[in-house]
Each structure stands twice: as structure tokens, then as C-alpha cells.
Design an enzyme around this catalytic site. Structure first.
Site, PDB file in Angstrom:
ATOM      1  N   HIS A 268     -98.656  -3.580 -37.204  1.00 32.74           N
ATOM      2  CA  HIS A 268     -98.691  -4.705 -38.149  1.00 32.74           C
ATOM      3  C   HIS A 268     -98.182  -5.994 -37.500  1.00 32.74           C
ATOM      4  O   HIS A 268     -98.714  -7.071 -37.726  1.00 32.74           O
ATOM      5  CB  HIS A 268     -97.834  -4.336 -39.369  1.00 32.74           C
ATOM      6  CG  HIS A 268     -97.847  -5.341 -40.467  1.00 32.74           C
ATOM      7  ND1 HIS A 268     -96.715  -6.012 -40.862  1.00 32.74           N
ATOM      8  CD2 HIS A 268     -98.845  -5.807 -41.252  1.00 32.74           C
ATOM      9  CE1 HIS A 268     -97.026  -6.845 -41.848  1.00 32.74           C
ATOM     10  NE2 HIS A 268     -98.303  -6.731 -42.108  1.00 32.74           N
TER      11      HIS A 268
ATOM     12  N   SER B 150    -102.784  -4.577 -45.439  1.00 28.95           N
ATOM     13  CA  SER B 150    -102.684  -4.464 -43.976  1.00 28.95           C
ATOM     14  C   SER B 150    -102.354  -3.035 -43.569  1.00 28.95           C
ATOM     15  O   SER B 150    -102.972  -2.483 -42.656  1.00 28.95           O
ATOM     16  CB  SER B 150    -101.594  -5.390 -43.444  1.00 28.95           C
ATOM     17  OG  SER B 150    -101.851  -6.725 -43.795  1.00 28.95           O
TER      18      SER B 150
ATOM     19  N   ARG C 162     -95.601  -0.338 -38.500  1.00 34.34           N
ATOM     20  CA  ARG C 162     -95.035  -1.690 -38.474  1.00 34.34           C
ATOM     21  C   ARG C 162     -95.189  -2.356 -37.099  1.00 34.34           C
ATOM     22  O   ARG C 162     -95.317  -3.578 -37.010  1.00 34.34           O
ATOM     23  CB  ARG C 162     -93.555  -1.679 -38.888  1.00 34.34           C
ATOM     24  CG  ARG C 162     -93.413  -1.655 -40.382  1.00 34.34           C
ATOM     25  CD  ARG C 162     -92.012  -1.790 -40.912  1.00 34.34           C
ATOM     26  NE  ARG C 162     -92.098  -1.611 -42.346  1.00 34.34           N
ATOM     27  CZ  ARG C 162     -92.274  -2.605 -43.218  1.00 34.34           C
ATOM     28  NH1 ARG C 162     -92.299  -3.849 -42.821  1.00 34.34           N
ATOM     29  NH2 ARG C 162     -92.409  -2.345 -44.504  1.00 34.34           N
TER      30      ARG C 162
END
Lengths: 216, 216
Positions: B47, B21, B44
Site C-alpha cells: 500500500h 486499496s 501495508r
């Protein structure tokens, strides 16, 4: 609690904030093809994400809302894939019908079993949940592997949830897992694409429990 | 746990999923102007949301990451505005430095006081938190009123957080509250617009606690 500065009561109260937000959502969304039954779910999904694209991407099995409302009114268990979803779901409305909200991803036996099988805790937690919550509602907003495992168990006749809310977010398998869910012939709420997540999954469950309460 | 169907171990393991990812995010994001220190936070955030637009909208005070890492390494308290954020924050990395994660929105005294003052619980919880967590990190992903109150207390010299992660989502006051935060001369992480929410706020905190751990 006392502060040096004077406290000014807000003119906008929590209920007003929600009402105003819902009105803005309806105005900005404009035309759509959701039914009257489905729209409150979409509205709360947009409210939780501020994302109209995501809201428009929500897909419903024709029986989804009705089945979810009936399950909550019958006191079913609600299974969350992660703690954040369990935290976000409004519990009093579920508990008043005898239901409860569960999450198994951090159960010691799940952690142990996932290590032993060299797989994700989400998969093992799903296997545990289908045994403990037959006829329950599954709320999966984080782990595509949990959703894929649940779909596999449904196809094998080993799980028969009342409703699957499957809206995991992410780059690996999230969109694919939702495509698979949308092929099932059982009540589901999902969305198209990578977006999703805990707040929108929570929003869908809370919209349904609110409808369950309003029918009472 | 035994099932009729055979268990097939997945070829993709949790660490591999995350690594894949992160690689996809870096490739798709392409050029950006975040520093090496800021980029793990943005990564993040993307994500957690699968939303590049949201990721690109993240704003950092120049000292934000450094101040956040230092605060976690000194064992500061982390204050969440809602339970979902407290649930999502990875606690072991904070606790190993002596820190802890708190949420006050459902404290009985906060509920009582909010009723008495006819205001939001988020505001009253913020007032309580600044007294209990001086020099702490505030993680606000849900309630614009919590962020606006915190900004007011900072301006009045009644609060001095080490870092404010303020990324509330919503239609009423969310974008405005973040604009106000971005004007402060103290470490903040925020974003432009209506989007935001618990998972991206959690993602920012978790990115910082990971950096704190890696420095050790």
C-alpha cells in the site's frame, strides 16, 4: 559513549556513499532523454527509491526546474501534503533564501473543517495552503485528493503555484491525479503510474534547492 | 474558508479509499506464502509503495510479528533511524501502551561524536539508541550503516532489540545490510534487494501497532 568492542572507522564516508551511488545510477540508467537540468532530479529520485522504472517515469513541464529554482531563490514557501515530506525536505537551503516549509494536514482548523464537510483533511489542507502560499511550491507525495484539489483550484484561477511536484503513491486515484497534473500548462514534476511517495517527492525538492544554492 | 467554486463532497472517503486499496492489493497479489499474521504487514508495505515486487520480497523471522506486537503492548520504545520515519509512525497507538518514538540522528551529541570519529551520524545514533532503548523496536529504513552497526552490536551481545524492522533503500550496502539482518536469530522484518525506504518501514511498524491495538 563507550563500548566493549573496538570502534573501527568506516572507509566509506557519507559523501563517498552518495557519490558512489550517483555514479552507479548514471551507469545503470544508461541512455535517457532528460535534459541536463532535469537529470539531477531524476538521479535523486532513483537514489531515494532504488527504482529505475520509477525514475524513467518522471515527467517534467519544460519550465519546471527553472521555475522551481527561481522560486526557491526568491524565498517562496514550500507546502508539503504530509508531515513525512516536511521532515525530509532539507530546510537550510530553502531558509537561506528566506523560504520556509509548511504542512497543514494536522492543523486543528483543517481537521475540524474536514469533519464538517465530510471530506479528506488533504483537500481542506490544500485549500488552506493556496491562500497562505501564493506563488509557492507544492510537494504532494501522498494524497491524490490533495493533488486533485490543487489542480481544480489552478483550473479555476484560484491557485497559481510556482511549481507543483506531484508524485502521490497508491491504488486509488494516484495515477489518475498525476495524469491530470501532466495536462496543466504550468511548471510541474510528476510521474506515470501508481508508484511515487514521500521520499521521491522530497528527492525532487532537494535536487531543486541544491541547484538553487549552486547558482548562488 | 470560502471559495468561488462550489464544494462537491467526495463520494470516496478516506476509510473507503484504504479499504478499496487493500482489496485491490489482495486481488492483484494472488497466491503468496505469508502467514495470516504476516500478511497485514505485507499488505501495508505494498500500500505504501505500490510495489508488488517489493511486497513479495519481505522476509520475516518466524517470531517477528508476535514479538513486535508484544513489545508494543508492553510499552516499548520505538527507535527510528531518520526523522521521516519518526514522522510517519502512528504515535497514538504506541503511546496508549506507554511507548514512545525516538530518533537520535540530529542530536547535538551524536553530530559532535560522528565528526570526532569521522563516521556516519547513523552509526553514532544507533550506539546511543541501544543504550536508551533496551528491548525496543528499531525501525531502520534509510541508513544501511545504522543497520550494520545494530547487527554488530547484537552479535557482540551489546544490544537485544525486541524487533528490528530493517528495510533501508539504496545502492551502497543496503541490500548487503539486509542480507546480514536475515541471518540473525532474533525477530526481524526485512526485504531482499535495494528497494525499501521510510514509507515501507513505517508501514510495517504501523501494521504491527494496529495488531497490538486490535488484540486489546
Amino acid at each position: 559513549m563507550d563500548f566493549k568492542t573496538e570502534f573501527k572507522p568506516l572507509t566509506v564516508q557519507p559523501q563517498e556513499i552518495e557519490g558512489k551511488s550517483f555514479q552507479m545510477i548514471t551507469e545503470e540508467l544508461g541512455e535517457h532523454s532528460f535534459t541536463d537540468e532535469q537529470y539531477p532530479v531524476v538521479q535523486r529520485v532513483i537514489h531515494a527509491s532504488a527504482d529505475f522504472e520509477l525514475g524513467r517515469s518522471v515527467l517534467f513541464h519544460p519550465d519546471a526546474v527553472r521555475a522551481g529554482v527561481a522560486a526557491i531563490r526568491s524565498g517562496c514557501k514550500v507546502i508539503a501534503d504530509v508531515q513525512m515530506i516536511q521532515s525530509g525536505i532539507s530546510k537550510p537551503r530553502i531558509e537561506k533564501f528566506g523560504g520556509s516549509v509548511h504542512v497543514h494536514i494536522s492543523d486543528p482548523d483543517v481537521i475540524e473543517e474536514a469533519k464538517r464537510l465530510n471530506t479528506t483533511r488533504a483537500i481542506v489542507a490544500t485549500r488552506k495552503a493556496v491562500k497562505l502560499a501564493e506563488g509557492g511550491i507544492f510537494a504532494i507525495g501522498n494524497a491524490p485528493t490533495a493533488l486533485l484539489e490543487l489542480i481544480r483550484l489552478v483550473k479555476n484561477g484560484e491557485a497559481k503555484p510556482a511549481l507543483i511536484v506531484g508524485m502521490p503513491v497508491g491504488f486509488v486515484s494516484a495515477a489518475e491525479s498525476k495524469e491530470e497534473l501532466a495536462k496543466l500548462d504550468l511548471p510541474f514534476i510528476t510521474n506515470v503510474g501508481r508508484k511515487g511517495g514521500s521520499p521521491v517527492t522530497v528527492a525532487a525538492i532537494n535536487a531543486i534547492s541544491l541547484m538553487a544554492e549552486q547558482q548562488g
